[in-house]
Design a protein around this motif. Structure first.
Motif, PDB file in Angstrom:
ATOM      1  N   GLN A  12      46.855  35.391  52.960  1.00 45.44           N
ATOM      2  CA  GLN A  12      47.898  35.187  51.955  1.00 45.44           C
ATOM      3  C   GLN A  12      47.446  35.766  50.612  1.00 45.44           C
ATOM      4  OE1 GLN A  12      48.059  30.857  52.219  1.00 45.44           O
ATOM      5  NE2 GLN A  12      50.050  31.023  53.235  1.00 45.44           N
ATOM      6  N   THR A  13      48.390  35.862  49.708  1.00 49.46           N
ATOM      7  CA  THR A  13      48.091  36.272  48.332  1.00 49.46           C
ATOM      8  C   THR A  13      48.357  35.089  47.420  1.00 49.46           C
ATOM      9  OG1 THR A  13      48.742  38.544  48.810  1.00 49.46           O
ATOM     10  CG2 THR A  13      48.710  37.888  46.498  1.00 49.46           C
ATOM     11  N   ALA A  14      47.392  34.779  46.573  1.00 56.37           N
ATOM     12  CA  ALA A  14      47.564  33.689  45.605  1.00 56.37           C
ATOM     13  C   ALA A  14      48.575  34.122  44.550  1.00 56.37           C
ATOM     14  CB  ALA A  14      46.227  33.344  44.962  1.00 56.37           C
ATOM     15  N   LEU A  15      49.509  33.242  44.266  1.00 55.82           N
ATOM     16  CA  LEU A  15      50.591  33.551  43.341  1.00 55.82           C
ATOM     17  C   LEU A  15      50.196  33.349  41.891  1.00 55.82           C
ATOM     18  CD1 LEU A  15      53.487  31.710  45.199  1.00 55.82           C
ATOM     19  CD2 LEU A  15      53.022  34.160  45.183  1.00 55.82           C
ATOM     20  N   ASP A  16      50.757  34.185  41.025  1.00 58.93           N
ATOM     21  CA  ASP A  16      50.731  33.960  39.585  1.00 58.93           C
ATOM     22  C   ASP A  16      52.084  33.371  39.219  1.00 58.93           C
ATOM     23  OD1 ASP A  16      48.165  34.981  39.019  1.00 58.93           O
ATOM     24  OD2 ASP A  16      48.947  37.029  39.070  1.00 58.93           O
ATOM     25  N   VAL A  17      52.067  32.353  38.382  1.00 58.89           N
ATOM     26  CA  VAL A  17      53.302  31.689  37.988  1.00 58.89           C
ATOM     27  C   VAL A  17      53.325  31.526  36.469  1.00 58.89           C
ATOM     28  CG1 VAL A  17      53.502  30.439  40.176  1.00 58.89           C
ATOM     29  CG2 VAL A  17      52.329  29.368  38.256  1.00 58.89           C
ATOM     30  N   THR A  18      54.481  31.189  35.931  1.00 60.01           N
ATOM     31  CA  THR A  18      54.613  30.907  34.506  1.00 60.01           C
ATOM     32  C   THR A  18      54.967  29.442  34.345  1.00 60.01           C
ATOM     33  OG1 THR A  18      55.343  33.160  34.087  1.00 60.01           O
ATOM     34  CG2 THR A  18      55.819  31.524  32.387  1.00 60.01           C
ATOM     35  N   GLU A  19      54.138  28.726  33.603  1.00 57.51           N
ATOM     36  CA  GLU A  19      54.355  27.309  33.332  1.00 57.51           C
ATOM     37  C   GLU A  19      54.404  27.116  31.818  1.00 57.51           C
ATOM     38  OE1 GLU A  19      54.688  24.633  35.466  1.00 57.51           O
ATOM     39  OE2 GLU A  19      54.772  26.065  37.104  1.00 57.51           O
ATOM     40  N   SER A  23      51.219  32.147  31.573  1.00 55.68           N
ATOM     41  CA  SER A  23      50.861  32.587  32.917  1.00 55.68           C
ATOM     42  C   SER A  23      49.614  31.876  33.405  1.00 55.68           C
ATOM     43  CB  SER A  23      50.603  34.096  32.924  1.00 55.68           C
ATOM     44  OG  SER A  23      51.777  34.779  32.602  1.00 55.68           O
ATOM     45  N   CYS A  24      49.631  31.510  34.678  1.00 53.76           N
ATOM     46  CA  CYS A  24      48.456  30.929  35.332  1.00 53.76           C
ATOM     47  C   CYS A  24      48.676  31.054  36.837  1.00 53.76           C
ATOM     48  CB  CYS A  24      48.225  29.479  34.921  1.00 53.76           C
ATOM     49  SG  CYS A  24      49.512  28.329  35.418  1.00 53.76           S
ATOM     50  N   GLY A  25      47.679  30.681  37.599  1.00 56.11           N
ATOM     51  CA  GLY A  25      47.809  30.716  39.043  1.00 56.11           C
ATOM     52  C   GLY A  25      48.553  29.484  39.556  1.00 56.11           C
ATOM     53  N   ALA A  26      49.163  29.609  40.714  1.00 56.91           N
ATOM     54  CA  ALA A  26      49.858  28.477  41.328  1.00 56.91           C
ATOM     55  C   ALA A  26      48.885  27.336  41.617  1.00 56.91           C
ATOM     56  CB  ALA A  26      50.567  28.917  42.608  1.00 56.91           C
ATOM     57  N   ALA A  56      53.890  23.097  48.059  1.00 56.15           N
ATOM     58  CA  ALA A  56      54.968  23.118  49.063  1.00 56.15           C
ATOM     59  C   ALA A  56      56.310  22.706  48.446  1.00 56.15           C
ATOM     60  CB  ALA A  56      54.608  22.202  50.230  1.00 56.15           C
ATOM     61  N   LYS A  57      56.320  21.689  47.599  1.00 56.96           N
ATOM     62  CA  LYS A  57      57.563  21.237  46.962  1.00 56.96           C
ATOM     63  C   LYS A  57      58.166  22.306  46.056  1.00 56.96           C
ATOM     64  CE  LYS A  57      56.906  16.252  47.027  1.00 56.96           C
ATOM     65  NZ  LYS A  57      56.698  15.038  46.231  1.00 56.96           N
ATOM     66  N   ARG A  58      57.313  23.166  45.533  1.00 60.91           N
ATOM     67  CA  ARG A  58      57.797  24.247  44.672  1.00 60.91           C
ATOM     68  C   ARG A  58      58.167  25.486  45.481  1.00 60.91           C
ATOM     69  NH1 ARG A  58      54.117  24.110  39.257  1.00 60.91           N
ATOM     70  NH2 ARG A  58      55.382  22.541  38.229  1.00 60.91           N
ATOM     71  N   HIS A  59      58.024  25.394  46.795  1.00 62.03           N
ATOM     72  CA  HIS A  59      58.367  26.481  47.711  1.00 62.03           C
ATOM     73  C   HIS A  59      57.529  27.731  47.466  1.00 62.03           C
ATOM     74  CE1 HIS A  59      61.649  24.003  49.117  1.00 62.03           C
ATOM     75  NE2 HIS A  59      62.030  23.851  47.865  1.00 62.03           N
ATOM     76  N   TRP A  60      56.307  27.532  46.985  1.00 60.27           N
ATOM     77  CA  TRP A  60      55.389  28.648  46.831  1.00 60.27           C
ATOM     78  C   TRP A  60      54.734  28.890  48.175  1.00 60.27           C
ATOM     79  CZ3 TRP A  60      53.002  26.237  41.837  1.00 60.27           C
ATOM     80  CH2 TRP A  60      53.863  26.471  40.761  1.00 60.27           C
ATOM     81  N   LYS A  61      54.657  30.126  48.581  1.00 59.89           N
ATOM     82  CA  LYS A  61      54.183  30.493  49.916  1.00 59.89           C
ATOM     83  C   LYS A  61      52.677  30.728  49.940  1.00 59.89           C
ATOM     84  CE  LYS A  61      58.364  30.394  51.451  1.00 59.89           C
ATOM     85  NZ  LYS A  61      58.839  29.159  51.978  1.00 59.89           N
ATOM     86  N   GLN A  62      51.921  29.668  49.727  1.00 57.65           N
ATOM     87  CA  GLN A  62      50.478  29.747  49.862  1.00 57.65           C
ATOM     88  C   GLN A  62      49.948  28.370  50.233  1.00 57.65           C
ATOM     89  OE1 GLN A  62      49.817  30.988  45.676  1.00 57.65           O
ATOM     90  NE2 GLN A  62      48.217  29.427  45.640  1.00 57.65           N
ATOM     91  N   VAL A  63      48.843  28.359  50.934  1.00 54.76           N
ATOM     92  CA  VAL A  63      48.239  27.106  51.399  1.00 54.76           C
ATOM     93  C   VAL A  63      46.820  27.039  50.841  1.00 54.76           C
ATOM     94  CG1 VAL A  63      47.584  25.731  53.397  1.00 54.76           C
ATOM     95  CG2 VAL A  63      49.622  27.191  53.507  1.00 54.76           C
TER      96      VAL A  63
END
Length: 101
Positions: A12-19, A23-26, A56-63
């Protein structure tokens, strides 16, 4: 004991998100949320489980993955029992810096 929490599986690829406009990682975002909402000391395994639930609740596709120096490390206290129950926004050393990078 060695404890490594990584953002995702090898395939998988670790996601970058905006909070909050930053910017930061998921994984970082989810870990910060778990730690800020903690009302009691958590074990390493509990932190992993709660972080995975937030992702998972945020529907981000990484484990998120946990690697340990020994099997008993999973039941050790995360950051030596650090927990926030007052909503003070206190952070363990390093978490704030991770969010800012």
């Amino acid at each position: 004991s060695i404890v490594v929490l990584s953002g995702c599986r090898d395939d998988q690829t670790a996601l970058d998100v905006t909070e909050h406009g930053r910017s930061c990682g998921a994984l970082t975002s989810s870990l910060m949320r778990v730690m800020q909402e903690a009302t009691q000391a958590l074990t390493v395994q509990q932190v992993l489980d709660q972080v995975a639930t937030v992702i998972a609740k945020r529907h981000w596709k990484q484990v998120p993955q946990l690697s340990l120096g020994s099997a008993k490390a999973a039941n050790s206290r995360w950051l030596d029992g650090w927990a926030v129950s007052t909503g003070s926004g206190a952070e363990p050393a390093g978490i704030g810096a991770l969010a800012e990078s």
